[in-house]
Design an enzyme around this catalytic site. Structure first.
Site, PDB file in Angstrom:
ATOM      1  N   SER A   1      -5.203  -1.851   0.867  1.00 52.47           N
ATOM      2  CA  SER A   1      -5.054  -2.717  -0.129  1.00 52.47           C
ATOM      3  C   SER A   1      -5.838  -2.114  -1.091  1.00 52.47           C
ATOM      4  O   SER A   1      -7.485  -2.218  -1.117  1.00 52.47           O
ATOM      5  CB  SER A   1      -4.600  -4.034   0.549  1.00 52.47           C
ATOM      6  OG  SER A   1      -5.037  -4.353  -0.553  1.00 52.47           O
TER       7      SER A   1
ATOM      8  N   HIS B   1      -1.546   0.123  -0.164  1.00 53.54           N
ATOM      9  CA  HIS B   1      -0.667  -0.832   0.275  1.00 53.54           C
ATOM     10  C   HIS B   1      -0.848  -2.278  -0.945  1.00 53.54           C
ATOM     11  O   HIS B   1      -2.297  -1.956  -1.991  1.00 53.54           O
ATOM     12  CB  HIS B   1      -1.155  -2.040   1.426  1.00 53.54           C
ATOM     13  CG  HIS B   1      -1.192  -3.472   1.276  1.00 53.54           C
ATOM     14  ND1 HIS B   1       0.658  -3.616   2.505  1.00 53.54           N
ATOM     15  CD2 HIS B   1      -0.980  -4.332   0.926  1.00 53.54           C
ATOM     16  CE1 HIS B   1       0.238  -5.019   2.646  1.00 53.54           C
ATOM     17  NE2 HIS B   1      -0.074  -5.419   1.339  1.00 53.54           N
TER      18      HIS B   1
ATOM     19  N   ASP C   1      -0.085  -5.648  -3.325  1.00 57.15           N
ATOM     20  CA  ASP C   1      -0.485  -6.888  -3.686  1.00 57.15           C
ATOM     21  C   ASP C   1       0.201  -7.404  -4.797  1.00 57.15           C
ATOM     22  O   ASP C   1      -0.816  -7.329  -5.406  1.00 57.15           O
ATOM     23  CB  ASP C   1      -1.387  -7.463  -2.161  1.00 57.15           C
ATOM     24  CG  ASP C   1      -1.439  -6.879  -1.412  1.00 57.15           C
ATOM     25  OD1 ASP C   1      -0.974  -7.280  -0.523  1.00 57.15           O
ATOM     26  OD2 ASP C   1      -2.320  -6.685  -1.038  1.00 57.15           O
TER      27      ASP C   1
ATOM     28  N   MET D   1       1.398 -10.350  -6.998  1.00 56.46           N
ATOM     29  CA  MET D   1       1.519 -11.816  -6.105  1.00 56.46           C
ATOM     30  C   MET D   1       1.961 -12.536  -7.858  1.00 56.46           C
ATOM     31  O   MET D   1       1.887 -12.047  -8.438  1.00 56.46           O
ATOM     32  CB  MET D   1       0.154 -12.417  -5.676  1.00 56.46           C
ATOM     33  CG  MET D   1      -0.269 -11.358  -4.857  1.00 56.46           C
ATOM     34  SD  MET D   1      -2.497 -12.077  -4.567  1.00 56.46           S
ATOM     35  CE  MET D   1      -2.848 -11.028  -3.547  1.00 56.46           C
TER      36      MET D   1
ATOM     37  N   HIS E   1       4.205  -5.156  -1.217  1.00 60.17           N
ATOM     38  CA  HIS E   1       3.600  -6.608  -0.089  1.00 60.17           C
ATOM     39  C   HIS E   1       4.284  -7.318  -1.573  1.00 60.17           C
ATOM     40  O   HIS E   1       3.234  -8.329  -1.903  1.00 60.17           O
ATOM     41  CB  HIS E   1       2.431  -6.401   0.617  1.00 60.17           C
ATOM     42  CG  HIS E   1       2.318  -7.760   1.195  1.00 60.17           C
ATOM     43  ND1 HIS E   1       1.620  -8.146   1.625  1.00 60.17           N
ATOM     44  CD2 HIS E   1       3.895  -8.997   1.271  1.00 60.17           C
ATOM     45  CE1 HIS E   1       1.139  -9.904   2.435  1.00 60.17           C
ATOM     46  NE2 HIS E   1       3.028 -10.125   2.340  1.00 60.17           N
TER      47      HIS E   1
ATOM     48  N   MET F   1       4.877 -11.100  -2.522  1.00 60.67           N
ATOM     49  CA  MET F   1       4.300 -12.575  -2.649  1.00 60.67           C
ATOM     50  C   MET F   1       4.660 -13.146  -3.608  1.00 60.67           C
ATOM     51  O   MET F   1       3.904 -13.768  -4.346  1.00 60.67           O
ATOM     52  CB  MET F   1       2.721 -12.104  -2.066  1.00 60.67           C
ATOM     53  CG  MET F   1       2.399 -12.285  -0.733  1.00 60.67           C
ATOM     54  SD  MET F   1       0.357 -12.221  -0.851  1.00 60.67           S
ATOM     55  CE  MET F   1       0.657  -9.799  -1.051  1.00 60.67           C
TER      56      MET F   1
ATOM     57  N   MET G   1       1.231 -11.372   8.802  1.00 59.18           N
ATOM     58  CA  MET G   1      -0.187 -11.925   8.061  1.00 59.18           C
ATOM     59  C   MET G   1      -1.443 -13.065   9.044  1.00 59.18           C
ATOM     60  O   MET G   1      -0.653 -12.705   9.943  1.00 59.18           O
ATOM     61  CB  MET G   1      -0.054 -13.208   6.586  1.00 59.18           C
ATOM     62  CG  MET G   1       1.449 -12.244   5.845  1.00 59.18           C
ATOM     63  SD  MET G   1       0.713 -11.700   5.087  1.00 59.18           S
ATOM     64  CE  MET G   1      -1.323 -12.300   4.482  1.00 59.18           C
TER      65      MET G   1
ATOM     66  N   PHE H   1      -5.160 -13.856  -1.009  1.00 61.77           N
ATOM     67  CA  PHE H   1      -6.797 -13.291  -1.504  1.00 61.77           C
ATOM     68  C   PHE H   1      -6.939 -12.379  -0.396  1.00 61.77           C
ATOM     69  O   PHE H   1      -6.975 -12.668   0.867  1.00 61.77           O
ATOM     70  CB  PHE H   1      -7.305 -14.800  -1.294  1.00 61.77           C
ATOM     71  CG  PHE H   1      -7.558 -15.515  -2.320  1.00 61.77           C
ATOM     72  CD1 PHE H   1      -8.086 -15.644  -3.827  1.00 61.77           C
ATOM     73  CD2 PHE H   1      -6.327 -16.572  -1.886  1.00 61.77           C
ATOM     74  CE1 PHE H   1      -7.211 -16.456  -5.187  1.00 61.77           C
ATOM     75  CE2 PHE H   1      -6.610 -17.980  -2.904  1.00 61.77           C
ATOM     76  CZ  PHE H   1      -6.223 -17.136  -4.252  1.00 61.77           C
TER      77      PHE H   1
ATOM     78  N   GLY I   1     -10.142 -10.807   1.617  1.00 59.38           N
ATOM     79  CA  GLY I   1     -11.623 -10.753   1.461  1.00 59.38           C
ATOM     80  C   GLY I   1     -11.405 -12.620   2.948  1.00 59.38           C
ATOM     81  O   GLY I   1     -12.317 -13.044   2.691  1.00 59.38           O
TER      82      GLY I   1
ATOM     83  N   ASP J   1      -1.914  -7.468   8.505  1.00 50.62           N
ATOM     84  CA  ASP J   1      -2.174  -7.398   7.242  1.00 50.62           C
ATOM     85  C   ASP J   1      -3.374  -9.143   7.345  1.00 50.62           C
ATOM     86  O   ASP J   1      -2.432 -10.299   7.114  1.00 50.62           O
ATOM     87  CB  ASP J   1      -1.736  -7.632   6.102  1.00 50.62           C
ATOM     88  CG  ASP J   1      -1.598  -7.660   4.676  1.00 50.62           C
ATOM     89  OD1 ASP J   1      -3.388  -7.465   4.218  1.00 50.62           O
ATOM     90  OD2 ASP J   1      -0.855  -7.833   4.068  1.00 50.62           O
TER      91      ASP J   1
ATOM     92  N   GLY K   1      -7.638  -9.789   6.779  1.00 53.64           N
ATOM     93  CA  GLY K   1      -8.528  -9.747   7.975  1.00 53.64           C
ATOM     94  C   GLY K   1      -8.817  -8.929   9.325  1.00 53.64           C
ATOM     95  O   GLY K   1      -9.776  -8.728   9.609  1.00 53.64           O
TER      96      GLY K   1
END
Ligand code: DX5
Ligand code: ZN
Length: 215
Positions: free
Chosen positions: A9, A32, A34, A36, A65, A67, A136, A142, A144, A174, A176
């Site tokens: 990502s 990946h 993201d 947003m 992805h 969002m 998810m 976010f 991290g 996706d 952690g």
């Protein structure tokens, strides 16, 4: 057993050194992306200009992805940019079946993303139409964040359901993901592992990608 795919990502990469970062992560199976909007999730990331640049700089398949609260509006622009996999959150779309068909009609693999608290039973009717499900394992917005352990059981249940129905739908996890939980995720049935911070904060990206795959 098919090999686990690693989706790096770019959310955690150093955007000031994009070309170098994408080269360094070249042993991943896909990138990946993201996307947003600051509405569905409390954060903004990047949009089409950056995706265009990533497409120019890397030969890897692009896994976007979404969002965003209006995912349908992104299908044509992202297909035109060369995105290969496209997932949207079921929570954001009234006409899920229609949107899945539109994504496939544009030649992309179609996926539905579910927040950690959303039950997999909501996919019952649409599952045979899906190329993949994105589960998810953090609340989206976010990189991290810490892996939410109960998602492991969702992976197991979804896998057994997919096997029971003899479907080829893949499971992408996706949030952690790291070398401490990747083996458990793979044995629970994950086919694609997304990782941002664990890869981009490591010293050697290829080593980290190898350790996520388990070899
Ligand atoms: C979170 C994003 C994830 C994120 C993962 O909203 O969907 O893809 O980049 O980041 P890590 O791997 O650091 O949890
Ligand atoms: Zn993501």
């Amino acid at each position: 057993m098919p090999k686990t795919q690693i989706a790096a990502s770019v959310l955690s990469c150093d955007f000031g050194n994009l070309e170098k970062e994408l080269q360094a992560v070249g042993s991943a199976d896909m990138l990946h992306l993201d996307v947003m909007d600051g509405h569905f999730v409390p954060n903004l990331s990047f949009g089409q200009p950056l995706i265009k640049k990533v497409r120019q700089l890397s030969p890897l398949p692009l896994d976007a992805h979404l969002m965003v609260t209006n995912p349908a509006e992104y299908v044509d622009p992202l297909a035109d940019l060369g995105v290969n996999w496209l997932s949207f959150h079921q929570e954001c779309e009234y006409h899920v079946h229609r949107l899945v068909q539109r994504i496939k009609d544009r030649g992309m693999k179609a996926g539905i993303a579910l927040n950690p608290a959303a039950p997999i039973s909501t996919l019952e009717c649409i599952l045979p139409e899906l190329d993949y499900v994105l589960l998810m394992s953090v609340n989206p917005g976010f990189s991290g964040q810490k892996f939410i352990p109960f998602v492991l059981e969702k992976v197991r249940q979804l896998k057994s359901w997919i096997e029971e129905k003899q479907l080829s739908t893949l499971i992408e996890v996706d949030g952690g993901v790291n070398s401490d939980n990747s083996a458990a995720l793979i044995s629970a049935g994950a086919d694609i592992l997304v990782s941002a911070s664990h890869i981009f904060q490591s010293l050697n990206y290829s080593e980290t990608i190898r350790s996520l795959r388990g070899f």
